[in-house]
Design a protein around this motif. Structure first.
Motif, PDB file in Angstrom:
ATOM      1  N   LYS A   7       0.831  -1.196   0.000  1.00 54.11           N
ATOM      2  CA  LYS A   7       0.000   0.000   0.000  1.00 54.11           C
ATOM      3  C   LYS A   7       0.874   1.258   0.000  1.00 54.11           C
ATOM      4  O   LYS A   7       1.856   1.323   0.738  1.00 54.11           O
ATOM      5  CB  LYS A   7      -0.909   0.003   1.232  1.00 54.11           C
ATOM      6  N   GLU A  17       2.676   3.199   3.133  1.00 54.43           N
ATOM      7  CA  GLU A  17       2.687   2.241   4.250  1.00 54.43           C
ATOM      8  C   GLU A  17       4.091   2.165   4.844  1.00 54.43           C
ATOM      9  O   GLU A  17       5.077   2.029   4.130  1.00 54.43           O
ATOM     10  CB  GLU A  17       2.262   0.863   3.771  1.00 54.43           C
ATOM     11  N   SER A  18       4.184   2.262   6.161  1.00 49.08           N
ATOM     12  CA  SER A  18       5.482   2.192   6.836  1.00 49.08           C
ATOM     13  C   SER A  18       5.731   0.777   7.352  1.00 49.08           C
ATOM     14  O   SER A  18       4.846   0.149   7.943  1.00 49.08           O
ATOM     15  CB  SER A  18       5.535   3.165   8.007  1.00 49.08           C
ATOM     16  N   ASN A  47       4.591  -3.503  13.095  1.00 53.17           N
ATOM     17  CA  ASN A  47       4.037  -2.358  12.379  1.00 53.17           C
ATOM     18  C   ASN A  47       2.521  -2.443  12.264  1.00 53.17           C
ATOM     19  O   ASN A  47       1.950  -2.109  11.240  1.00 53.17           O
ATOM     20  CB  ASN A  47       4.638  -2.256  10.974  1.00 53.17           C
ATOM     21  N   PRO A  88       0.086  -4.997   5.017  1.00 56.20           N
ATOM     22  CA  PRO A  88       0.328  -3.935   4.042  1.00 56.20           C
ATOM     23  C   PRO A  88       0.638  -4.415   2.627  1.00 56.20           C
ATOM     24  O   PRO A  88       0.606  -3.614   1.691  1.00 56.20           O
ATOM     25  CB  PRO A  88       1.557  -3.238   4.624  1.00 56.20           C
TER      26      PRO A  88
END
Length: 281
Positions: free
Chosen positions: A67, A70-71, A145, A150
Motif C-alpha cells: 500500500k 505504508e510504513s 508495524n 500492508p
C-alpha cells in the motif's frame, strides 16, 4: 521465421528496464513478512511457467508491492534467499527448502517508497530458466508495524507458500515446524529478466551475435567473433561460477567440466552481455 527466432534470442535482460512482474490487484496480506508479529519467515514458489522468461538471465534484484505510504520501519531488517527448485508446493508446515539449497542474495534494511520495496542484489542470481524459483524472506526485526497487512498479494496454486511467525527470532537454518501453508503469494517483480512475450519491436537486433559451437560440446568449444568478447564466465545450473576466461581465444578448453548443462555469460567489449546455454558431453 528464422529472422524472428534470431531476434527473440537477443539478450535484452541486462537493459535497465528489463523486469518481469507477477500478480496484480490490491488484495492485502502479510507476505512476504508478517508485520503484526515480531519475527517471521516465508518461502514462496514461483513457477517457471508464470515467470515466462525468454532466456537464462541474471536476476539483479526484486520488488515487493504494498500500500502506498505504508510504513514497515519496525519490520525492515530482512534476509533474502533465492534458489532453484523442482517443487511445486509445500506438502506440510514442516516441508521447508533448506537454506543450503538456496543463495543468500540480500541482508540488510529495506525501505518502502511509493508502494514498492526495491532490493538490489550485490551479486546477481543467475536464473537457469529451467526450474521454478523459491524466494525466502526472513524478518529479523524485533518490532511490529500494526495489525493490518500492508503487502499486495495474489492467489497461486495450492500450498505455494509455507510460513512461520513468532514472538522469538526464527533461525531459518535450524527449524522445522511452520505456522501455515497457503496458496497466497506476494506480488513480485524480478529485475533483470525479460518476458518471452516481449514484442519484437522492443527487441534489440544484433548482427554480430556470437555463435558457440558445437553444442552439445566435448572438450573444445569454438567461439565466433571472439575479438568482440572481453571475458566469459561459466555457471552451473545451481548458479555457481565454475570457470572464468579472460580474453578468450577462438577455441576454449572445457575438458575439466563434468557432463551437464552450463550457462555461459559473455561480457562483450561494448559493455553488453550475451548468455548461451551449452550441453557438455
Amino acid at each position: 521465421m528464422k529472422k524472428l527466432q534470431l531476434i527473440l534470442m537477443i539478450i535484452v535482460g541486462f537493459t535497465t528496464n528489463a523486469q518481469i512482474s507477477l500478480g496484480t490487484g490490491t488484495t492485502a496480506y502479510a507476505l512476504p513478512i508478517h508485520t503484526a508479529w515480531n519475527y517471521s519467515y516465508s518461502q514462496q514458489i514461483y513457477f517457471k511457467s508464470e515467470i515466462n522468461a525468454n532466456n537464462s538471465s541474471n536476476i539483479t534484484g526484486i520488488k515487493f508491492h504494498l500500500k502506498p505510504n505504508e510504513s514497515i520501519s519496525n519490520s525492515a531488517l530482512w534476509k533474502i534467499y533465492i534458489g532453484h527448485t523442482s517443487k511445486t508446493n509445500f506438502s506440510s508446515r514442516t516441508d521447508w527448502i533448506p537454506t543450503t539449497s538456496m543463495t543468500e542474495v540480500f541482508s540488510g534494511t529495506v525501505v518502502s517508497a511509493n508502494g514498492e520495496i526495491t532490493i538490489i542484489f550485490a551479486t546477481p542470481f543467475l536464473y537457469n530458466n529451467v526450474d521454478n524459483l523459491v524466494v525466502a524472506v526472513d524478518d529479523d526485526s524485533p518490532g511490529k508495524n500494526g495489525e493490518f497487512p500492508p503487502f499486495y498479494v495474489y492467489s497461486g496454486a495450492a500450498n505455494n507458500t509455507v510460513y512461520k511467525w513468532s514472538t522469538t527470532n526464527i533461525n531459518p537454518v535450524n527449524f522445522s515446524n511452520g505456522t501455515t501453508t497457503t496458496s497466497t503469494k506476494s506480488r513480485i517483480t524480478f529485475l533483470g529478466l525479460t518476458s518471452v512475450n516481449l514484442s519484437v519491436s522492443n527487441v534489440l537486433k544484433d548482427k554480430n551475435r556470437i555463435k558457440i559451437y558445437p553444442n552439445p560440446v566435448g572438450d573444445i568449444l569454438n567461439i565466433s567473433e571472439v575479438l568482440n568478447v572481453k571475458s566469459i564466465t561459466v555457471h552451473d545450473l545451481a548458479g555457481r561460477a565454475v570457470k572464468s576466461i579472460g580474453k578468450p581465444e577462438s577455441e576454449v578448453n572445457i575438458k575439466e567440466l563434468q557432463s551437464g548443462i552450463y550457462i555461459l555469460t559473455l561480457d562483450m567489449n561494448d559493455g553488453s552481455k550475451q548468455i548461451i546455454k551449452i550441453n557438455k558431453k
